[in-house]
Write an enzyme that holds these catalytic residues in place. Structure first.
Site, PDB file in Angstrom:
ATOM      1  N   ASP A 147       0.853  -1.192   0.000  1.00 43.39           N
ATOM      2  CA  ASP A 147       0.000   0.000   0.000  1.00 43.39           C
ATOM      3  C   ASP A 147       0.891   1.246   0.000  1.00 43.39           C
ATOM      4  O   ASP A 147       1.077   1.915   1.013  1.00 43.39           O
ATOM      5  CB  ASP A 147      -0.915  -0.014   1.221  1.00 43.39           C
ATOM      6  CG  ASP A 147      -2.024   1.026   1.122  1.00 43.39           C
ATOM      7  OD1 ASP A 147      -2.174   1.622   0.031  1.00 43.39           O
ATOM      8  OD2 ASP A 147      -2.721   1.246   2.116  1.00 43.39           O
ATOM      9  N   CYS A 150       0.667   4.918   2.007  1.00 43.08           N
ATOM     10  CA  CYS A 150      -0.393   4.909   3.014  1.00 43.08           C
ATOM     11  C   CYS A 150      -0.092   5.998   4.041  1.00 43.08           C
ATOM     12  O   CYS A 150       1.067   6.228   4.396  1.00 43.08           O
ATOM     13  CB  CYS A 150      -0.444   3.533   3.672  1.00 43.08           C
ATOM     14  SG  CYS A 150      -1.825   3.336   4.798  1.00 43.08           S
ATOM     15  N   PHE A 229      -9.331   3.611   8.001  1.00 38.23           N
ATOM     16  CA  PHE A 229     -10.507   4.164   8.676  1.00 38.23           C
ATOM     17  C   PHE A 229     -10.687   5.641   8.352  1.00 38.23           C
ATOM     18  O   PHE A 229      -9.781   6.320   7.878  1.00 38.23           O
ATOM     19  CB  PHE A 229     -10.387   3.987  10.199  1.00 38.23           C
ATOM     20  CG  PHE A 229      -9.180   4.653  10.824  1.00 38.23           C
ATOM     21  CD1 PHE A 229      -9.135   6.033  11.027  1.00 38.23           C
ATOM     22  CD2 PHE A 229      -8.087   3.902  11.219  1.00 38.23           C
ATOM     23  CE1 PHE A 229      -8.027   6.640  11.606  1.00 38.23           C
ATOM     24  CE2 PHE A 229      -6.973   4.500  11.799  1.00 38.23           C
ATOM     25  CZ  PHE A 229      -6.944   5.879  11.992  1.00 38.23           C
ATOM     26  N   SER A 373      -5.974   2.546  18.527  1.00 42.21           N
ATOM     27  CA  SER A 373      -6.929   1.624  17.913  1.00 42.21           C
ATOM     28  C   SER A 373      -8.269   2.344  17.883  1.00 42.21           C
ATOM     29  O   SER A 373      -8.349   3.533  18.186  1.00 42.21           O
ATOM     30  CB  SER A 373      -7.035   0.330  18.729  1.00 42.21           C
ATOM     31  OG  SER A 373      -7.682   0.580  19.969  1.00 42.21           O
ATOM     32  N   HIS A 395       4.173   4.024  13.497  1.00 40.42           N
ATOM     33  CA  HIS A 395       3.031   4.560  12.730  1.00 40.42           C
ATOM     34  C   HIS A 395       1.712   4.210  13.393  1.00 40.42           C
ATOM     35  O   HIS A 395       0.645   4.508  12.864  1.00 40.42           O
ATOM     36  CB  HIS A 395       3.066   4.071  11.288  1.00 40.42           C
ATOM     37  CG  HIS A 395       2.492   2.697  11.046  1.00 40.42           C
ATOM     38  ND1 HIS A 395       2.784   1.608  11.832  1.00 40.42           N
ATOM     39  CD2 HIS A 395       1.651   2.245  10.081  1.00 40.42           C
ATOM     40  CE1 HIS A 395       2.134   0.552  11.364  1.00 40.42           C
ATOM     41  NE2 HIS A 395       1.441   0.905  10.305  1.00 40.42           N
ATOM     42  N   ALA A 397      -0.072   1.655  17.008  1.00 42.20           N
ATOM     43  CA  ALA A 397       0.177   0.799  18.166  1.00 42.20           C
ATOM     44  C   ALA A 397       0.842  -0.504  17.753  1.00 42.20           C
ATOM     45  O   ALA A 397       1.654  -1.063  18.484  1.00 42.20           O
ATOM     46  CB  ALA A 397      -1.139   0.510  18.886  1.00 42.20           C
TER      47      ALA A 397
END
Length: 473
Positions: A147, A150, A229, A373, A395, A397
């Site tokens: 990816d 990202c 997200f 998270s 980047h 947890a």
């Protein structure tokens, strides 16, 4: 239901570790008319006499791979250094052995100049997630990652915390309306977005990229699967920040995490394959195959990688612009940083290519966002420029459970209870993204206090993720 055949079954038969296992498992997926026991018996026969199966429709490719493996000689491969160079490790006690072993292999490459392992590190392909590697005149496509580019993007609004809770339904409605998730998913017709990135001449001139513009256009402004997200939360500045010109207080903020979608994944797959063809490394380092930057192929990848990074940034810009307009919000500050990339930098007086695969740039004064998270806080940080970390930080947890492990050990009831306890509303996401699958972000931040200064804390409140089980991360 009959159990499937896995790599451990083949290793038990005497198959060599590495690519041959992958070829064998492909044959298993195509099997017809064989029970598990029958298939294992055939595998044993192929291993004993591969030359007898060269013309076999099901096992021919495996037979060829075994013969090729048997004929390999050490001189056919680029030699690794006998012992790995030393590298810095942050949060060693919380990093799995597999990630450390991968980093040690990377430190044996003849192109390696320096390395560091971040406290959120876990095992990946080639370079571990959370691995930072500086190389001399070469780039490793799998060191960048699938990816490409990202990133995290943050908009801090001039909206109070009370306003959010009084209008949570509106925030939820706009979040659903203006975002789209899932591997392979995109927009069509009038719902497509436009952006200057699509006008790049690279889409016309680059021999490989020119075939990817339609894919890039359809997914522009969307988010991937896996841990990607878009979320609203409360950003707390315990003290005023003069550089961002934000007073002490609690503000509504939008935080997004996604990358270059199918466009970047296609680029990564193509150039990883090409690298493996031109850079023959021993099996243990095969996924670290690199491209010489003095070659046309190396320059092709460099151009494609940078465009994929620009494209990923454009996806975030579109989401943030849509949300800003929908909310009628005033933006106090925007911060964006990326990972899964290679930067040309100066380290110890020489030019190097710094791979940060799941690691945040943290040069002196450089802003970054490190999320926890869906229930744990994230942090807006300012880099300290620690040379031993190669100007990097974590980047996120980092996972403490694999996706498969999380799906097997965490129940939907447990996940809902944790979300409720933290006052988080979740749209989408599977058990593989449950908060319990991640390391304690506070331990991670404690392990890198020499790398970054915390500027503000972000607490998630409304989170949207892919709900189709896709894993484009």
């Amino acid at each position: 239901m009959e159990k499937t055949i896995n790599g451990n079954d083949l290793l038990a038969l005497g198959y060599p570790e590495g690519t041959v296992i992958g070829v064998a498992l492909k044959a298993n997926r195509k099997r017809t008319g064989f029970t598990k026991e029958g298939m294992l018996a055939q595998y044993k026969n192929v291993l004993a006499a591969p030359e007898s199966f060269i013309e076999d429709a099901l096992f021919g490719a495996l037979a060829f791979a075994l013969i090729e493996k048997a004929n390999e000689k050490p001189e056919d491969f680029i030699a690794l250094n006998t012992t790995p160079n030393a590298y810095a490790v942050y949060g060693r006690d919380h990093i799995e052995e597999g990630a450390r072993k991968q980093m040690e292999v990377a430190m044996q490459l003849p192109i390696t100049v320096a390395g560091a392992l971040m406290p959120d590190a876990h095992q990946g392909y080639g370079l571990p997630i959370g691995g930072v590697l500086a190389t001399k005149n070469a780039i490793i496509p799998y060191g960048v990652g699938v990816d490409i580019g990202c990133r995290m993007a943050l908009s801090v609004y001039e909206i109070t915390e009370d306003f959010y809770f009084e209008n949570e339904a509106k925030f939820k409605r706009e979040l659903i309306t203006h975002t789209k998730f899932g591997a392979g998913h995109g927009f069509h017709g009038q719902y497509k977005s436009d952006h200057a990135v699509l006008e790049s001449p690279i889409f016309k001139d680059h021999s490989f990229i020119k075939n990817l513009k339609d894919k890039a256009w359809s997914q522009l402004g969307s988010s991937g699967g896996g841990n990607h997200f878009v979320e609203f939360g409360i950003m707390e500045f315990a003290d005023a920040d003069a550089e961002l010109n934000i007073p002490k207080g609690r503000y509504v903020a939008l935080l997004t995490h996604s990358g270059s979608r199918g466009f970047g994944a296609t680029v990564a797959g193509h150039y990883t394959k090409m690298a493996k063809e031109v850079c023959k490394l021993p099996e243990v380092a095969r996924n670290l195959a690199y491209l010489d930057m003095n070659t046309d192929l190396g320059q092709e990848y460099w151009i494609a990688m940078n465009l994929a990074g620009d494209y990923a940034s454009a996806c975030h810009e579109i989401i943030h612009t849509k949300m800003e307009k929908a909310l009628g919000a005033t933006v106090l500050a925007k911060v964006e940083n990326h990972h899964n990339f290679a930067w040309k930098e100066i380290w110890n007086g020489e030019e190097v290519f710094v791979h940060r695969k799941g690691a945040t740039p943290a040069g002196k004064g450089v802003m970054g966002i490190i999320p926890g998270s869906m229930t744990a806080p994230g942090f807006l940080v300012r880099g300290k420029g620690e040379v031993h970390a190669i100007n990097s930080a974590s980047h996120g947890a980092g996972r403490q459970m694999s996706r498969t492990q999380a799906e097997k050990s965490i129940t939907a009831t447990e996940m809902k209870a944790v979300l409720k306890d933290h006052g988080v509303t979740l749209i989408g996401a599977g058990l593989d993204e449950a908060p319990m699958a991640y390391k304690d972000i506070n331990l991670v931040m404690e392990s890198q206090k020499d790398l970054v200064t915390v500027v503000a804390k972000f607490t998630p409140k409304l989170v949207r993720m892919a709900d189709d089980g896709s894993r484009e991360d």
